[in-house]
Write a protein that holds these residues in place. Structure first.
Motif, PDB file in Angstrom:
ATOM      1  N   ARG A 136       0.811  -1.215   0.000  1.00 21.36           N
ATOM      2  CA  ARG A 136       0.000   0.000   0.000  1.00 21.36           C
ATOM      3  C   ARG A 136       0.850   1.273   0.000  1.00 21.36           C
ATOM      4  NH1 ARG A 136      -4.784  -2.540   0.583  1.00 21.36           N
ATOM      5  NH2 ARG A 136      -6.116  -0.695   0.632  1.00 21.36           N
ATOM      6  N   LEU A 137       2.155   1.105  -0.066  1.00 21.55           N
ATOM      7  CA  LEU A 137       3.035   2.267  -0.196  1.00 21.55           C
ATOM      8  C   LEU A 137       2.809   2.931  -1.545  1.00 21.55           C
ATOM      9  CD1 LEU A 137       6.457   0.899   1.103  1.00 21.55           C
ATOM     10  CD2 LEU A 137       5.129   2.742   2.154  1.00 21.55           C
ATOM     11  N   GLU A 138       2.617   4.233  -1.533  1.00 15.72           N
ATOM     12  CA  GLU A 138       2.551   4.986  -2.782  1.00 15.72           C
ATOM     13  C   GLU A 138       3.979   5.379  -3.143  1.00 15.72           C
ATOM     14  OE1 GLU A 138      -0.612   7.964  -3.069  1.00 15.72           O
ATOM     15  OE2 GLU A 138      -1.398   7.190  -1.166  1.00 15.72           O
ATOM     16  N   LEU A 139       4.624   4.499  -3.901  1.00 22.53           N
ATOM     17  CA  LEU A 139       6.046   4.661  -4.159  1.00 22.53           C
ATOM     18  C   LEU A 139       6.363   5.942  -4.917  1.00 22.53           C
ATOM     19  CD1 LEU A 139       6.830   0.942  -4.976  1.00 22.53           C
ATOM     20  CD2 LEU A 139       7.471   2.181  -2.899  1.00 22.53           C
ATOM     21  N   ASP A 140       5.467   6.346  -5.817  1.00 22.13           N
ATOM     22  CA  ASP A 140       5.671   7.601  -6.543  1.00 22.13           C
ATOM     23  C   ASP A 140       5.671   8.784  -5.585  1.00 22.13           C
ATOM     24  OD1 ASP A 140       5.821   6.234  -8.898  1.00 22.13           O
ATOM     25  OD2 ASP A 140       3.744   6.630  -9.509  1.00 22.13           O
ATOM     26  N   LYS A 141       4.730   8.758  -4.658  1.00 18.88           N
ATOM     27  CA  LYS A 141       4.638   9.826  -3.662  1.00 18.88           C
ATOM     28  C   LYS A 141       5.863   9.813  -2.743  1.00 18.88           C
ATOM     29  CE  LYS A 141       1.547  11.491   0.008  1.00 18.88           C
ATOM     30  NZ  LYS A 141       0.260  11.232   0.717  1.00 18.88           N
ATOM     31  N   LEU A 142       6.332   8.622  -2.447  1.00 21.21           N
ATOM     32  CA  LEU A 142       7.498   8.471  -1.586  1.00 21.21           C
ATOM     33  C   LEU A 142       8.787   8.826  -2.317  1.00 21.21           C
ATOM     34  CD1 LEU A 142       8.050   7.521   1.337  1.00 21.21           C
ATOM     35  CD2 LEU A 142       8.344   5.212   0.435  1.00 21.21           C
ATOM     36  N   GLY A 143       8.741   8.742  -3.651  1.00 18.85           N
ATOM     37  CA  GLY A 143       9.930   9.023  -4.447  1.00 18.85           C
ATOM     38  C   GLY A 143      10.968   7.935  -4.356  1.00 18.85           C
ATOM     39  N   MET A 144      10.485   6.681  -4.160  1.00 18.67           N
ATOM     40  CA  MET A 144      11.392   5.548  -4.004  1.00 18.67           C
ATOM     41  C   MET A 144      10.831   4.339  -4.735  1.00 18.67           C
ATOM     42  SD  MET A 144      12.060   5.935   0.120  1.00 18.67           S
ATOM     43  CE  MET A 144      13.423   4.774   0.276  1.00 18.67           C
ATOM     44  N   THR A 145      11.704   3.421  -5.082  1.00 20.91           N
ATOM     45  CA  THR A 145      11.271   2.112  -5.548  1.00 20.91           C
ATOM     46  C   THR A 145      11.135   1.209  -4.329  1.00 20.91           C
ATOM     47  OG1 THR A 145      13.518   1.261  -5.796  1.00 20.91           O
ATOM     48  CG2 THR A 145      12.549   2.424  -7.707  1.00 20.91           C
ATOM     49  N   LEU A 146      10.505   0.060  -4.503  1.00 21.55           N
ATOM     50  CA  LEU A 146      10.395  -0.870  -3.378  1.00 21.55           C
ATOM     51  C   LEU A 146      11.788  -1.348  -2.956  1.00 21.55           C
ATOM     52  CD1 LEU A 146       8.534  -2.266  -1.419  1.00 21.55           C
ATOM     53  CD2 LEU A 146       8.189  -4.098  -3.104  1.00 21.55           C
ATOM     54  N   GLN A 147      12.672  -1.535  -3.911  1.00 19.12           N
ATOM     55  CA  GLN A 147      14.038  -1.927  -3.566  1.00 19.12           C
ATOM     56  C   GLN A 147      14.708  -0.864  -2.713  1.00 19.12           C
ATOM     57  OE1 GLN A 147      15.821  -4.947  -4.274  1.00 19.12           O
ATOM     58  NE2 GLN A 147      16.994  -3.938  -2.641  1.00 19.12           N
ATOM     59  N   GLN A 148      14.478   0.399  -3.024  1.00 16.80           N
ATOM     60  CA  GLN A 148      15.060   1.485  -2.222  1.00 16.80           C
ATOM     61  C   GLN A 148      14.469   1.527  -0.813  1.00 16.80           C
ATOM     62  OE1 GLN A 148      14.250   4.629  -5.093  1.00 16.80           O
ATOM     63  NE2 GLN A 148      16.442   4.881  -5.522  1.00 16.80           N
ATOM     64  N   VAL A 149      13.179   1.179  -0.699  1.00 13.51           N
ATOM     65  CA  VAL A 149      12.565   1.071   0.629  1.00 13.51           C
ATOM     66  C   VAL A 149      13.274  -0.012   1.433  1.00 13.51           C
ATOM     67  CG1 VAL A 149      10.461   0.408   1.862  1.00 13.51           C
ATOM     68  CG2 VAL A 149      10.323   1.965  -0.090  1.00 13.51           C
ATOM     69  N   MET A 150      13.552  -1.141   0.776  1.00 14.74           N
ATOM     70  CA  MET A 150      14.261  -2.238   1.442  1.00 14.74           C
ATOM     71  C   MET A 150      15.672  -1.816   1.837  1.00 14.74           C
ATOM     72  SD  MET A 150      12.133  -4.675   1.610  1.00 14.74           S
ATOM     73  CE  MET A 150      10.529  -5.025   0.874  1.00 14.74           C
ATOM     74  N   ASP A 151      16.347  -1.114   0.948  1.00  9.82           N
ATOM     75  CA  ASP A 151      17.709  -0.661   1.229  1.00  9.82           C
ATOM     76  C   ASP A 151      17.729   0.324   2.397  1.00  9.82           C
ATOM     77  OD1 ASP A 151      18.564  -2.217  -0.882  1.00  9.82           O
ATOM     78  OD2 ASP A 151      18.716  -0.540  -2.298  1.00  9.82           O
ATOM     79  N   ALA A 152      16.735   1.222   2.432  1.00  9.65           N
ATOM     80  CA  ALA A 152      16.650   2.192   3.519  1.00  9.65           C
ATOM     81  C   ALA A 152      16.416   1.489   4.855  1.00  9.65           C
ATOM     82  CB  ALA A 152      15.539   3.198   3.244  1.00  9.65           C
ATOM     83  N   ALA A 153      15.606   0.447   4.830  1.00  5.24           N
ATOM     84  CA  ALA A 153      15.349  -0.326   6.050  1.00  5.24           C
ATOM     85  C   ALA A 153      16.628  -1.015   6.528  1.00  5.24           C
ATOM     86  CB  ALA A 153      14.244  -1.344   5.806  1.00  5.24           C
ATOM     87  N   LEU A 154      17.346  -1.641   5.605  1.00  5.50           N
ATOM     88  CA  LEU A 154      18.578  -2.333   5.974  1.00  5.50           C
ATOM     89  C   LEU A 154      19.611  -1.356   6.531  1.00  5.50           C
ATOM     90  CD1 LEU A 154      20.099  -4.994   6.092  1.00  5.50           C
ATOM     91  CD2 LEU A 154      20.881  -4.575   3.742  1.00  5.50           C
ATOM     92  N   ALA A 155      19.652  -0.152   5.962  1.00  3.30           N
ATOM     93  CA  ALA A 155      20.588   0.870   6.441  1.00  3.30           C
ATOM     94  C   ALA A 155      20.293   1.257   7.893  1.00  3.30           C
ATOM     95  CB  ALA A 155      20.527   2.097   5.546  1.00  3.30           C
ATOM     96  N   GLN A 156      19.039   1.079   8.318  1.00  5.13           N
ATOM     97  CA  GLN A 156      18.631   1.357   9.697  1.00  5.13           C
ATOM     98  C   GLN A 156      18.618   0.088  10.554  1.00  5.13           C
ATOM     99  OE1 GLN A 156      18.043   4.397  11.192  1.00  5.13           O
ATOM    100  NE2 GLN A 156      18.910   5.184   9.280  1.00  5.13           N
ATOM    101  N   ARG A 157      19.207  -0.964  10.037  1.00  5.07           N
ATOM    102  CA  ARG A 157      19.356  -2.253  10.752  1.00  5.07           C
ATOM    103  C   ARG A 157      18.018  -2.967  10.971  1.00  5.07           C
ATOM    104  NH1 ARG A 157      22.099  -2.299  16.010  1.00  5.07           N
ATOM    105  NH2 ARG A 157      20.992  -0.373  16.477  1.00  5.07           N
ATOM    106  N   ILE A 158      17.098  -2.806  10.031  1.00  4.16           N
ATOM    107  CA  ILE A 158      15.850  -3.584  10.081  1.00  4.16           C
ATOM    108  C   ILE A 158      16.078  -4.850   9.278  1.00  4.16           C
ATOM    109  CG2 ILE A 158      13.426  -3.686   9.381  1.00  4.16           C
ATOM    110  CD1 ILE A 158      14.929  -0.361  10.227  1.00  4.16           C
ATOM    111  N   GLU A 159      16.094  -5.989   9.972  1.00  2.00           N
ATOM    112  CA  GLU A 159      16.444  -7.234   9.302  1.00  2.00           C
ATOM    113  C   GLU A 159      15.227  -7.976   8.749  1.00  2.00           C
ATOM    114  OE1 GLU A 159      18.372  -9.506  12.435  1.00  2.00           O
ATOM    115  OE2 GLU A 159      16.583 -10.769  12.623  1.00  2.00           O
ATOM    116  N   HIS A 160      14.049  -7.654   9.249  1.00  2.00           N
ATOM    117  CA  HIS A 160      12.864  -8.393   8.799  1.00  2.00           C
ATOM    118  C   HIS A 160      11.640  -7.499   8.882  1.00  2.00           C
ATOM    119  CE1 HIS A 160      11.487 -12.481   7.698  1.00  2.00           C
ATOM    120  NE2 HIS A 160      10.315 -12.009   8.081  1.00  2.00           N
TER     121      HIS A 160
END
Length: 260
Positions: free
Chosen positions: A11-35
């Protein structure tokens, strides 16, 4: 490492967020979110939701129908069939919302019971949404042996008495960014009393972004802000809270794969 125990990546509006789903995943990993647990709100949309996150081993999925997304009677056989899938780790989200939809109480209760019964059959935990339905939520869990499935009351905003009743049934309590809001003093008082070994953290993204991101589209990377707020409130380190809530998550959602 952290876990976002409840998000809606589909339900993420990726266009509004200005990110791809992969970038969302990368941002999470950068903050140490493993799952992340991507939570279903509609049986009709479940297949599409699952397909969107299928390539990410750090994302698990649930299956269920949110009380505010019901368009009719929930088919218990369809729910059972979908929840039997090996890729489904939990049943829900389900529950009762009398705040926004008091006119559909009966339909909500019937659907909730169906989810409880399916969760017991497939031996997977429940993900429960509850708002302004404290007594009925606990009563239905008790009368339909919801404790046999276990689960979590997610995005909790109710009283400590309700939390205590759920804890006594073996359930966990998940806290979202709402606890960082200026007017959330009552919720913070509840969070201060919760046993740390039954606590989960979540974003409920794309909704309810925590301070200091309030007003923005929420995303899993922001779960660290929830953890920071709880750790400050409880007087423990963020790393300790991360370790405890991550351990709690895997204890409850036993089908989830640890650190992808």
């Amino acid at each position: 490492m952290f876990v976002d125990s409840h998000c809606h990546l589909d339900r993420l509006e990726l266009d509004k967020l200005g990110m791809t789903l992969q970038q969302v995943m990368d941002a999470a990993l950068a903050q140490r979110i493993e799952h992340m647990l991507c939570v279903s709100v509609s049986l009709a949309e479940f297949a599409e939701m699952a397909a969107k996150v299928a390539e990410y081993p750090q994302v698990s999925v649930s299956c269920g129908e949110h009380p505010l997304h019901q368009t009719g009677t929930v088919d218990p056989e369809q729910l059972l069939t979908l929840c039997q899938s090996a890729k489904v780790v939990a049943v829900g989200e389900t529950g009762l919302d009398y705040f926004y939809a008091p006119e559909s109480k009966l339909a909500q209760q019937q659907a909730f019971v169906s989810h409880i019964e399916v969760a017991r059959k497939v031996k997977k935990p429940l993900i429960i949404h509850t708002r302004d339905a404290r007594s009925d939520t606990i009563a239905l869990l008790k009368s339909h042996q919801g404790d046999q499935a276990g689960g979590v009351l997610h995005c909790f905003t109710e009283s400590y008495e309700m939390a205590r009743a759920a804890l006594d049934l073996g359930f966990y309590i998940s806290i979202s960014g709402i606890m960082t809001f200026r007017n959330a003093d009552e919720l913070r008082a509840v969070v201060k009393k919760l046993p740390l070994d039954r606590l989960l953290i979540e974003t409920d993204s794309p909704y309810l972004a925590p301070v200091p991101f309030r007003g923005k589209t929420n995303q899993p990377a922001y779960v660290t802000a929830v953890a920071e707020a709880i750790s400050e409130l409880r007087g423990i380190s963020v790393d300790s809270l991360a370790e405890q809530t991550t351990e709690n998550f895997y204890r409850l959602f036993t089908l989830c794969n640890k650190a992808a």
